[in-house]
Design a protein around this motif. Structure first.
Motif, PDB file in Angstrom:
ATOM      1  N   ASN A  16       6.966   4.743   0.233  1.00  0.00           N
ATOM      2  CA  ASN A  16       6.684   5.557  -0.196  1.00  0.00           C
ATOM      3  C   ASN A  16       5.798   6.224   0.089  1.00  0.00           C
ATOM      4  O   ASN A  16       6.058   7.782   0.339  1.00  0.00           O
ATOM      5  N   ALA A  17       4.510   6.050   0.917  1.00  0.00           N
ATOM      6  CA  ALA A  17       3.519   6.789   1.418  1.00  0.00           C
ATOM      7  C   ALA A  17       2.794   6.402   2.774  1.00  0.00           C
ATOM      8  O   ALA A  17       3.149   5.190   3.084  1.00  0.00           O
ATOM      9  N   LEU A  18       2.147   7.217   3.275  1.00  0.00           N
ATOM     10  CA  LEU A  18       0.941   6.383   4.410  1.00  0.00           C
ATOM     11  C   LEU A  18       0.046   7.273   4.436  1.00  0.00           C
ATOM     12  O   LEU A  18      -0.187   8.251   3.986  1.00  0.00           O
ATOM     13  N   ALA A  19      -1.009   6.326   5.511  1.00  0.00           N
ATOM     14  CA  ALA A  19      -2.389   7.355   4.963  1.00  0.00           C
ATOM     15  C   ALA A  19      -2.848   6.458   6.331  1.00  0.00           C
ATOM     16  O   ALA A  19      -2.986   5.281   6.553  1.00  0.00           O
ATOM     17  N   LEU A  20      -3.464   7.655   6.776  1.00  0.00           N
ATOM     18  CA  LEU A  20      -4.306   6.892   8.217  1.00  0.00           C
ATOM     19  C   LEU A  20      -6.290   6.640   7.582  1.00  0.00           C
ATOM     20  O   LEU A  20      -7.017   7.701   6.828  1.00  0.00           O
ATOM     21  N   ASN A  21      -6.838   5.888   8.263  1.00  0.00           N
ATOM     22  CA  ASN A  21      -7.952   5.986   8.376  1.00  0.00           C
ATOM     23  C   ASN A  21      -9.002   6.957   9.403  1.00  0.00           C
ATOM     24  O   ASN A  21      -8.271   8.306   9.894  1.00  0.00           O
ATOM     25  N   VAL A  67      -3.979   6.942  -0.078  1.00  0.00           N
ATOM     26  CA  VAL A  67      -4.489   7.376  -0.309  1.00  0.00           C
ATOM     27  C   VAL A  67      -5.985   6.773   0.773  1.00  0.00           C
ATOM     28  O   VAL A  67      -6.529   5.563   0.447  1.00  0.00           O
ATOM     29  N   TRP A  68      -6.717   7.287   2.098  1.00  0.00           N
ATOM     30  CA  TRP A  68      -7.597   6.451   2.400  1.00  0.00           C
ATOM     31  C   TRP A  68      -8.864   7.050   2.514  1.00  0.00           C
ATOM     32  O   TRP A  68      -8.704   8.576   2.892  1.00  0.00           O
ATOM     33  N   ASN A  69     -10.358   6.339   1.769  1.00  0.00           N
ATOM     34  CA  ASN A  69     -11.182   7.242   1.917  1.00  0.00           C
ATOM     35  C   ASN A  69     -11.839   7.703   3.223  1.00  0.00           C
ATOM     36  O   ASN A  69     -11.202   7.748   3.914  1.00  0.00           O
ATOM     37  N   THR A  70     -12.136   8.812   3.196  1.00  0.00           N
ATOM     38  CA  THR A  70     -12.232   9.993   3.964  1.00  0.00           C
ATOM     39  C   THR A  70     -13.827   9.635   4.429  1.00  0.00           C
ATOM     40  O   THR A  70     -14.125   9.683   6.297  1.00  0.00           O
ATOM     41  N   PHE A  71     -14.581   8.218   4.558  1.00  0.00           N
ATOM     42  CA  PHE A  71     -15.416   8.347   4.983  1.00  0.00           C
ATOM     43  C   PHE A  71     -16.161   6.376   4.958  1.00  0.00           C
ATOM     44  O   PHE A  71     -16.487   6.086   6.291  1.00  0.00           O
ATOM     45  N   ASP A  72     -15.461   5.777   4.342  1.00  0.00           N
ATOM     46  CA  ASP A  72     -15.822   4.401   3.940  1.00  0.00           C
ATOM     47  C   ASP A  72     -14.098   3.304   4.418  1.00  0.00           C
ATOM     48  O   ASP A  72     -13.385   4.114   3.616  1.00  0.00           O
ATOM     49  N   ASP A  73     -13.520   2.925   5.425  1.00  0.00           N
ATOM     50  CA  ASP A  73     -12.962   2.874   5.833  1.00  0.00           C
ATOM     51  C   ASP A  73     -12.076   1.616   5.670  1.00  0.00           C
ATOM     52  O   ASP A  73     -10.859   1.051   5.037  1.00  0.00           O
ATOM     53  N   SER A  74     -12.996   0.555   4.307  1.00  0.00           N
ATOM     54  CA  SER A  74     -12.445  -0.573   3.698  1.00  0.00           C
ATOM     55  C   SER A  74     -12.018  -0.145   1.905  1.00  0.00           C
ATOM     56  O   SER A  74     -11.129  -0.962   1.635  1.00  0.00           O
ATOM     57  N   ILE A  75     -12.352   1.499   1.960  1.00  0.00           N
ATOM     58  CA  ILE A  75     -11.671   1.288   0.574  1.00  0.00           C
ATOM     59  C   ILE A  75     -10.243   2.721   0.408  1.00  0.00           C
ATOM     60  O   ILE A  75     -10.088   3.385   1.107  1.00  0.00           O
ATOM     61  N   LEU A  76      -9.436   1.878  -0.576  1.00  0.00           N
ATOM     62  CA  LEU A  76      -8.823   2.676  -0.314  1.00  0.00           C
ATOM     63  C   LEU A  76      -7.701   3.170  -1.795  1.00  0.00           C
ATOM     64  O   LEU A  76      -8.887   1.996  -2.739  1.00  0.00           O
ATOM     65  N   ALA A  77      -7.025   3.861  -2.182  1.00  0.00           N
ATOM     66  CA  ALA A  77      -6.411   4.205  -3.283  1.00  0.00           C
ATOM     67  C   ALA A  77      -5.468   4.405  -3.688  1.00  0.00           C
ATOM     68  O   ALA A  77      -4.963   4.763  -3.088  1.00  0.00           O
ATOM     69  N   THR A  78      -4.837   3.742  -4.730  1.00  0.00           N
ATOM     70  CA  THR A  78      -2.893   4.073  -5.034  1.00  0.00           C
ATOM     71  C   THR A  78      -2.632   4.264  -5.869  1.00  0.00           C
ATOM     72  O   THR A  78      -3.871   4.667  -7.354  1.00  0.00           O
ATOM     73  N   ALA A  79      -1.630   5.154  -5.769  1.00  0.00           N
ATOM     74  CA  ALA A  79      -0.633   5.936  -7.440  1.00  0.00           C
ATOM     75  C   ALA A  79      -0.009   4.904  -7.875  1.00  0.00           C
ATOM     76  O   ALA A  79       1.365   4.631  -7.025  1.00  0.00           O
ATOM     77  N   ALA A  80       0.243   4.153  -8.936  1.00  0.00           N
ATOM     78  CA  ALA A  80       1.142   3.136  -9.062  1.00  0.00           C
ATOM     79  C   ALA A  80       2.213   3.876 -10.571  1.00  0.00           C
ATOM     80  O   ALA A  80       1.953   4.748 -11.090  1.00  0.00           O
ATOM     81  N   THR A  81       2.930   2.919 -10.262  1.00  0.00           N
ATOM     82  CA  THR A  81       4.208   3.426 -10.879  1.00  0.00           C
ATOM     83  C   THR A  81       4.223   3.211 -12.650  1.00  0.00           C
ATOM     84  O   THR A  81       4.970   3.969 -13.258  1.00  0.00           O
ATOM     85  N   ASN A  82       3.422   2.620 -12.840  1.00  0.00           N
ATOM     86  CA  ASN A  82       2.830   1.922 -14.387  1.00  0.00           C
ATOM     87  C   ASN A  82       2.462   2.955 -14.363  1.00  0.00           C
ATOM     88  O   ASN A  82       1.742   2.854 -16.345  1.00  0.00           O
ATOM     89  N   GLY A  83       1.525   3.810 -13.738  1.00  0.00           N
ATOM     90  CA  GLY A  83       0.540   4.570 -15.092  1.00  0.00           C
ATOM     91  C   GLY A  83      -0.852   4.430 -14.368  1.00  0.00           C
ATOM     92  O   GLY A  83      -1.753   5.374 -15.042  1.00  0.00           O
ATOM     93  N   ALA A  84      -1.152   3.347 -13.637  1.00  0.00           N
ATOM     94  CA  ALA A  84      -2.412   2.935 -12.928  1.00  0.00           C
ATOM     95  C   ALA A  84      -2.921   3.650 -12.056  1.00  0.00           C
ATOM     96  O   ALA A  84      -2.046   4.329 -10.935  1.00  0.00           O
ATOM     97  N   VAL A  85      -3.658   3.837 -11.635  1.00  0.00           N
ATOM     98  CA  VAL A  85      -5.410   3.998 -10.440  1.00  0.00           C
ATOM     99  C   VAL A  85      -5.944   3.006  -9.693  1.00  0.00           C
ATOM    100  O   VAL A  85      -6.658   3.056 -10.722  1.00  0.00           O
TER     101      VAL A  85
END
Length: 763
Positions: A16-21, A67-85
């Motif tokens: 459904n989505a992609l992101a680059l570091n 989405v990939w964190n703009t400074f730390d390549d080890s941190i990611l965030a996702t938007a879940a279909t159940n309402g969780a971040v």
């Protein structure tokens, strides 16, 4: 970076989505059944980590966005279909890389976004209509923004102002927020007529691009008051957009349905894509630029992850037709056509036309010439409108319809059209039966057929004048009137004597074949041509006495020197060849010619003449005359005109009437049509979309209650009761009510009964 090439990787499910570091060396793709990180090599994608592992694989792994964190390549965030971040840490030593789960939203989260400079700020937009800002240091939501809409589809931090972010919603609105003021938005405006699915800030300009279900991409200048700068129409609903780096006017987009291509648009030329990537077999679900204007990554529902190289893109403008035509509201026409220029002459062009672009991406070099033709048809348009309004197409005899329409055309200066109506009347209208009977009667009131003094078959219309023609002294209201001469006795004797004349009999004037009438000589136009076909059909020519007398007058004395007998003249017929019985009485003269039969005259068919005239008018763009004459003729319409051509004329006339909003005339034409394809146009239903007066959402079904806000619809502004009969409303303020109540109110007041202050009018 090594030289890139077009490549792809196949997955076990759609992403459904992609992101680059931050250094664009890794890409993460996320979906309902896939969540992986790939290293981007020169030749292929190499899987680095599969995040969809562990003992408890639940809905937190089902992702709408990543989405990939703009400074730390080890941190990611996702938007879940159940309402969780969900926050993910790739450096975590365990198999499960979940760092923290935020369960602040009540419904599906559509979008997450990291702040471009403050890496600990994460914002989310949810289907519950709220946006939340999370602080990764304290692991909680610090601010909540309520959009007062049904759902938020995208949120993006502004790269130009630190505390500003944008949000787009399903009601078509765009909101600008300040992180420090969560109680209300800074500004709000309606950007699209349908749900807005994505937005993206321009990296250099204070522009915000929005994409919607209404099949458009719009670019808004937010320097001061929001203003629309560019609009790009597309063939399908747009789901994702991304500005191209280092190219001010280029933006990438992918559709939600129908179109499987990833298109690159130049907003300065919006009607055709600048470039197109057509590798996907299903619609694309996400796009991202790899920090380079020549490399683009995309995911799709066809289970693939692609890296596109710009040199391999298709160029739709190279296949576009350089010729075009356009009309403005005044009828002026502009026409452009391609010009082939010799490269040797290209150097002779002005320097302005030979300016080298700042980068290698260029438009397809096509030189066209523009020709503009100014329309002088304002008078013709006015005549068309007046004729359409004033023409009578039915309800009266054919002669009266032709007279009326000819008069209308003549008043408007269309003399040729007026003459056509006059000719149609002349060719198709016969003499009234009662007037024919009047002309056949003698001055004493007796029928000429009963008068022994009148030779049978004599032209009864010779009684109207010594020259054998009617004296047509009619006023403007009665073109068929006939005034008989006063000296009827003298004219009757002369007519009887004329019937005995050899010349009269030989030329056939004794037969009432019809008369020709011509109008006033001063006007020089043919007023009426009348041929009595019915009388010709009923007259039996075979029963007439065609025996010619030897002389037109009786001999005064006996001729002594007689001519020699016929035998002496070999060129004459002998007496034996004449089948005539000698008369018993000596005072009768032998006839020289005995006609035993005369061929019947063929009737004149005017349909071919009318068909030729109507074809000429239709070919000269006067489809109104062609269609109107056909409608007036009714069953007498020309048989030489094909039915398909008649249908074309009527449809063309209806199109012109619709273009000028002459709906009543168009309905009359459809009603009078004899063709099923035209007549059934009145059977098509008319749909009028309505919106709720409270929430402005469309009413999806018939009823008295809105499905969205459950507010009763259709209340009368006067009595405040539901209107279950005829509903009348003002098109200016949309308030209305019972027809009788609105009539009574507007008869005494000028303002709206709902109290909105609008000056309503009842027509």
């Amino acid at each position: 970076m090594a030289k890139a090439k077009t490549m792809f990787a196949t997955q076990e499910g759609p992403a459904n989505a992609l992101a680059l570091n931050k250094d664009c060396s890794q890409v993460v793709i996320a979906g309902r059944n896939v969540f992986k990180v790939f290293n981007i090599n020169a030749e292929e994608f190499v899987e680095n980590c599969n995040l969809r592992v562990g003992k408890n694989i639940n809905l937190n792994f089902s992702c709408n966005d990543v989405v990939w964190n703009t400074f730390d390549d080890s941190i990611l965030a996702t938007a879940a279909t159940n309402g969780a971040v969900v926050v993910w840490n790739l450096n975590k030593p365990t198999r499960s890389k979940q760092e923290h789960v935020f369960n602040d939203h009540r419904r599906t989260v559509n979008k997450v976004s990291f702040h471009p400079t403050e890496a600990v700020w994460l914002i989310s937009g949810s289907q519950d209509g709220t946006m939340k800002c999370f602080d990764l240091r304290i692991k909680e939501a610090t601010r909540t923004f309520i959009s007062k809409t049904e759902s938020v589809r995208d949120v993006q931090f502004s790269p130009h102002q630190m505390h500003t972010f944008s949000a787009v919603a399903e009601n078509g609105n765009v909101q600008l927020w300040d992180l420090r003021k969560p109680d209300r938005c800074l500004s709000q405006f309606t950007a699209h007529s349908g749900p807005v699915f994505a937005c993206d800030w321009h990296p250099e300009m204070c522009w915000l691009a929005t994409a919607s279900r209404d099949k458009t991409i719009k670019v808004w200048d937010l320097t001061s008051k929001p203003s629309l700068e560019y609009t790009i129409p597309t063939i399908a609903s747009v789901g994702h957009i991304k500005w191209r780096p280092q190219r001010k006017h280029h933006i990438a987009s992918c559709a939600l349905v129908v179109d499987c291509s990833v298109n690159i648009w130049d907003i300065r030329r919006p009607y055709i894509a600048f470039a197109s990537f057509n590798e996907h077999q299903d619609v694309a679900t996400g796009v991202a630029w790899r920090g380079d204007p020549h490399i683009l990554l995309s995911t799709s529902k066809d289970f693939t992850l692609y890296q596109h190289v710009f040199k391999d893109a298709a160029r739709p403008e190279s296949k576009a037709n350089p010729q075009g035509i356009s009309f403005n509201s005044k009828g002026d026409m502009s026409f452009s056509c391609k010009i082939n220029i010799n490269p040797a002459t290209l150097s002779k062009l002005p320097a302005l036309l030979r300016k080298t672009p700042l980068h290698s991406d260029q438009f397809c070099q096509v030189t066209s010439s523009m020709h503009t033709f100014v329309s002088k048809a304002q008078k013709e348009v006015k005549c068309f409108l007046e004729c359409a309004k004033r023409y009578q197409l039915s309800g009266k005899p054919l002669a009266e319809l032709c007279d009326h329409n000819a008069a209308v055309a003549k008043q408007l200066g269309r003399h040729q059209v007026s003459l056509v109506w006059g000719i149609v009347k002349t060719l198709y209208c016969t003499t009234n039966t009662s007037k024919v009977a009047d002309m056949q009667q003698t001055p004493s009131g007796k029928d000429s057929r009963d008068d022994p003094n009148i030779t049978p078959g004599a032209n009864s219309e010779a009684h109207n004048g010594t020259d054998g023609r009617h004296t047509d002294k009619t006023d403007k209201g009665d073109t068929n009137g006939v005034i008989l001469s006063e000296d009827n006795d003298t004219e009757t004797d002369e007519a009887e004597q004329q019937d005995q004349n050899l010349t009269t009999i030989a030329t056939g004037l004794a037969i009432n074949q019809g008369d020709f009438f011509f109008g006033d000589g001063a006007e020089g136009e043919m007023d009426q041509l009348h041929v009595d076909y019915e009388q010709m059909n009923t007259f039996d020519m075979m029963q007439q006495d065609w025996t010619l007398p030897s002389e037109a007058f009786n001999l005064r004395h006996e001729i002594e020197d007689r001519s020699p007998p016929p035998e002496q003249f070999p060129n004459h017929c002998s007496v034996d060849m004449i089948d005539v019985t000698p008369p018993e009485e000596s005072n009768l003269i032998l006839p020289l010619i005995n006609v035993s039969g005369l061929p019947r005259m063929s009737l004149f068919d005017p349909s071919e003449v009318v068909a030729s005239a109507l074809n000429r008018h239709a070919e000269s763009s006067d489809v109104q005359t062609a269609a109107s004459v056909l409608l007036v003729l009714g069953e007498k319409r020309a048989a030489h005109i094909e039915e398909c051509k008649q249908e074309t004329w009527l449809l063309g006339y209806l199109e012109l009437l619709g273009r000028h909003k002459l709906w009543n005339t168009a309905t009359k034409v459809i009603k009078l049509s004899w063709l099923p394809s035209i007549h059934q146009l009145n059977q098509q239903s008319t749909t009028l979309p309505t919106n709720c007066a409270s929430c402005s959402r469309p009413l999806r079904r018939s009823g008295w209650q809105c499905d969205n806000c459950h507010h009763p619809c259709g209340k009368c502004a006067v009595c405040n009761e539901l209107v279950k009969g005829i509903y009348s409303w003002c098109q200016g303020c949309s308030h209305g009510g019972h027809l009788a109540h609105m009539q009574d109110w507007l008869a005494k007041h000028r303002s709206c009964p709902a109290g909105c202050g609008h000056a309503c009018e009842y027509d």
